[in-house]
Design a protein around this motif. Structure first.
Motif, PDB file in Angstrom:
ATOM      1  N   ALA A   4       0.785  -1.479   0.084  1.00 49.45           N
ATOM      2  CA  ALA A   4      -0.029   0.345   0.120  1.00 49.45           C
ATOM      3  C   ALA A   4       0.922   1.337  -0.057  1.00 49.45           C
ATOM      4  N   TYR A   5       1.786   1.409   0.664  1.00 58.40           N
ATOM      5  CA  TYR A   5       2.905   2.393   0.963  1.00 58.40           C
ATOM      6  C   TYR A   5       3.506   2.509  -0.439  1.00 58.40           C
ATOM      7  N   GLY A   6       4.119   1.449  -0.836  1.00 55.50           N
ATOM      8  CA  GLY A   6       4.722   1.550  -2.472  1.00 55.50           C
ATOM      9  C   GLY A   6       3.563   2.033  -3.323  1.00 55.50           C
ATOM     10  N   LEU A   7       2.537   1.624  -3.517  1.00 57.45           N
ATOM     11  CA  LEU A   7       1.534   2.213  -4.363  1.00 57.45           C
ATOM     12  C   LEU A   7       1.258   3.609  -4.266  1.00 57.45           C
ATOM     13  N   LEU A   8       1.038   4.067  -2.956  1.00 59.36           N
ATOM     14  CA  LEU A   8       1.101   5.503  -2.768  1.00 59.36           C
ATOM     15  C   LEU A   8       2.172   6.313  -3.377  1.00 59.36           C
ATOM     16  N   ARG A   9       3.127   5.829  -3.037  1.00 58.62           N
ATOM     17  CA  ARG A   9       4.325   6.646  -3.312  1.00 58.62           C
ATOM     18  C   ARG A   9       4.439   6.523  -4.869  1.00 58.62           C
ATOM     19  N   GLU A  10       4.290   5.294  -5.558  1.00 60.22           N
ATOM     20  CA  GLU A  10       4.436   5.303  -6.877  1.00 60.22           C
ATOM     21  C   GLU A  10       3.585   6.123  -7.723  1.00 60.22           C
ATOM     22  N   ALA A  11       2.338   6.125  -7.079  1.00 52.51           N
ATOM     23  CA  ALA A  11       1.123   7.081  -7.667  1.00 52.51           C
ATOM     24  C   ALA A  11       1.520   8.612  -7.563  1.00 52.51           C
ATOM     25  N   ALA A  12       2.002   8.919  -6.461  1.00 55.27           N
ATOM     26  CA  ALA A  12       2.359  10.283  -6.094  1.00 55.27           C
ATOM     27  C   ALA A  12       3.746  10.740  -7.079  1.00 55.27           C
ATOM     28  N   ALA A  13       4.460   9.669  -7.332  1.00 51.69           N
ATOM     29  CA  ALA A  13       5.763  10.103  -8.186  1.00 51.69           C
ATOM     30  C   ALA A  13       5.217  10.285  -9.530  1.00 51.69           C
ATOM     31  N   GLU A  14       4.266   9.431 -10.009  1.00 57.85           N
ATOM     32  CA  GLU A  14       3.731   9.460 -11.456  1.00 57.85           C
ATOM     33  C   GLU A  14       2.876  10.696 -11.633  1.00 57.85           C
ATOM     34  N   LEU A  15       1.967  11.079 -10.673  1.00 60.80           N
ATOM     35  CA  LEU A  15       1.193  12.249 -10.695  1.00 60.80           C
ATOM     36  C   LEU A  15       2.198  13.646 -10.877  1.00 60.80           C
ATOM     37  N   ASP A  16       3.420  13.532  -9.817  1.00 61.86           N
ATOM     38  CA  ASP A  16       4.129  14.517  -9.926  1.00 61.86           C
ATOM     39  C   ASP A  16       4.916  14.649 -11.121  1.00 61.86           C
ATOM     40  N   HIS A  17       5.411  13.850 -11.626  1.00 61.08           N
ATOM     41  CA  HIS A  17       6.048  13.910 -12.946  1.00 61.08           C
ATOM     42  C   HIS A  17       5.137  14.676 -14.160  1.00 61.08           C
ATOM     43  N   VAL A  18       3.984  14.079 -14.140  1.00 64.22           N
ATOM     44  CA  VAL A  18       3.043  14.584 -15.245  1.00 64.22           C
ATOM     45  C   VAL A  18       2.882  15.894 -14.921  1.00 64.22           C
ATOM     46  N   MET A  19       2.546  16.424 -13.596  1.00 58.84           N
ATOM     47  CA  MET A  19       2.150  17.904 -13.316  1.00 58.84           C
ATOM     48  C   MET A  19       3.152  18.566 -13.655  1.00 58.84           C
ATOM     49  N   ARG A  20       4.675  18.003 -13.379  1.00 52.39           N
ATOM     50  CA  ARG A  20       5.741  18.991 -13.687  1.00 52.39           C
ATOM     51  C   ARG A  20       5.642  19.307 -14.957  1.00 52.39           C
ATOM     52  N   HIS A  21       5.598  18.316 -15.790  1.00 51.78           N
ATOM     53  CA  HIS A  21       5.903  18.455 -17.487  1.00 51.78           C
ATOM     54  C   HIS A  21       4.593  19.537 -17.803  1.00 51.78           C
ATOM     55  N   SER A  22       3.399  19.286 -17.361  1.00 54.48           N
ATOM     56  CA  SER A  22       2.226  20.049 -17.573  1.00 54.48           C
ATOM     57  C   SER A  22       2.391  21.653 -17.199  1.00 54.48           C
ATOM     58  N   LEU A  23       3.176  21.765 -16.151  1.00 52.46           N
ATOM     59  CA  LEU A  23       3.342  23.101 -15.574  1.00 52.46           C
ATOM     60  C   LEU A  23       4.340  24.080 -16.208  1.00 52.46           C
ATOM     61  N   LYS A  24       5.337  23.037 -17.026  1.00 52.73           N
ATOM     62  CA  LYS A  24       6.236  23.855 -17.823  1.00 52.73           C
ATOM     63  C   LYS A  24       5.744  24.582 -19.003  1.00 52.73           C
ATOM     64  N   ARG A  25       4.508  24.099 -19.304  1.00 49.91           N
ATOM     65  CA  ARG A  25       4.076  24.909 -20.609  1.00 49.91           C
ATOM     66  C   ARG A  25       3.400  26.297 -20.021  1.00 49.91           C
ATOM     67  N   SER A  26       3.249  26.622 -18.714  1.00 50.56           N
ATOM     68  CA  SER A  26       2.891  27.734 -18.123  1.00 50.56           C
ATOM     69  C   SER A  26       4.082  28.665 -17.898  1.00 50.56           C
ATOM     70  N   GLY A  27       5.449  28.130 -17.879  1.00 43.01           N
ATOM     71  CA  GLY A  27       6.486  28.708 -17.737  1.00 43.01           C
ATOM     72  C   GLY A  27       6.816  28.552 -16.196  1.00 43.01           C
TER      73      GLY A  27
END
Length: 155
Positions: A4-27
């Motif tokens: 459960a802890y591993g899944l939480l960390r993996e989900a958070a890491a994946e979301l963080d990766h996508v969000m960081r990439h998405s925010l780059k478009r906004s500068g």
């Protein structure tokens, strides 16, 4: 339990990766976006640097450098803390609000499609449980007290 802890960390890491990439478009980098968002949601659109450091999970040196960068970009300004001569507030500026408003629509769409849409009718339950986990973890900022070893069957 470890799964459960591993899944939480993996989900958070994946979301963080996508969000960081998405925010780059906004500068805006993720840390800068998070700073502006925290300030926008704070009473008076300002917050103590020590409080921001805890919420953004950075060191006091890290928050100082982040606020310095934001201040140089005109996104925040510093105000002295009236009851602590060494403390200061970061205050959201009009430019900071404008940049946040520009970045927010795409960010909210991504949050909805990647995260909130997956919760459906369980949203409030999941959010409540996440708040409980966060609050419980904050009670032990330096790790859990020594309570002895964890039984292998609990892993």
């Amino acid at each position: 339990m470890i799964t459960a802890y591993g899944l939480l960390r993996e989900a958070a890491a994946e979301l963080d990766h996508v969000m960081r990439h998405s925010l780059k478009r906004s500068g805006l980098q993720m840390a800068m976006f998070e700073l502006l968002l925290r300030l926008a949601r704070s009473h008076g659109e300002k917050q103590r640097l020590t409080s921001l450091a805890r919420e953004l999970t950075v060191t006091t040196g890290g928050i100082t450098r982040l606020v310095d960068r934001a201040e140089n970009l005109g996104l925040v300004r510093r105000e002295p803390c009236p009851d602590d001569a060494r403390g200061s507030f970061a205050v959201l500026t009009e430019e900071g609000k404008r940049r946040l408003r520009e970045a927010l629509p795409d960010h909210l769409l991504e949050i909805d499609s990647l995260w909130m849409s997956q919760l459906a009718d369980e949203r409030e339950v999941v959010l409540g449980k996440l708040r409980r986990v966060r609050d419980n973890a904050r009670r032990w900022p330096n790790g859990r007290p020594s309570l002895g070893p964890i039984a292998p069957e609990r892993i």
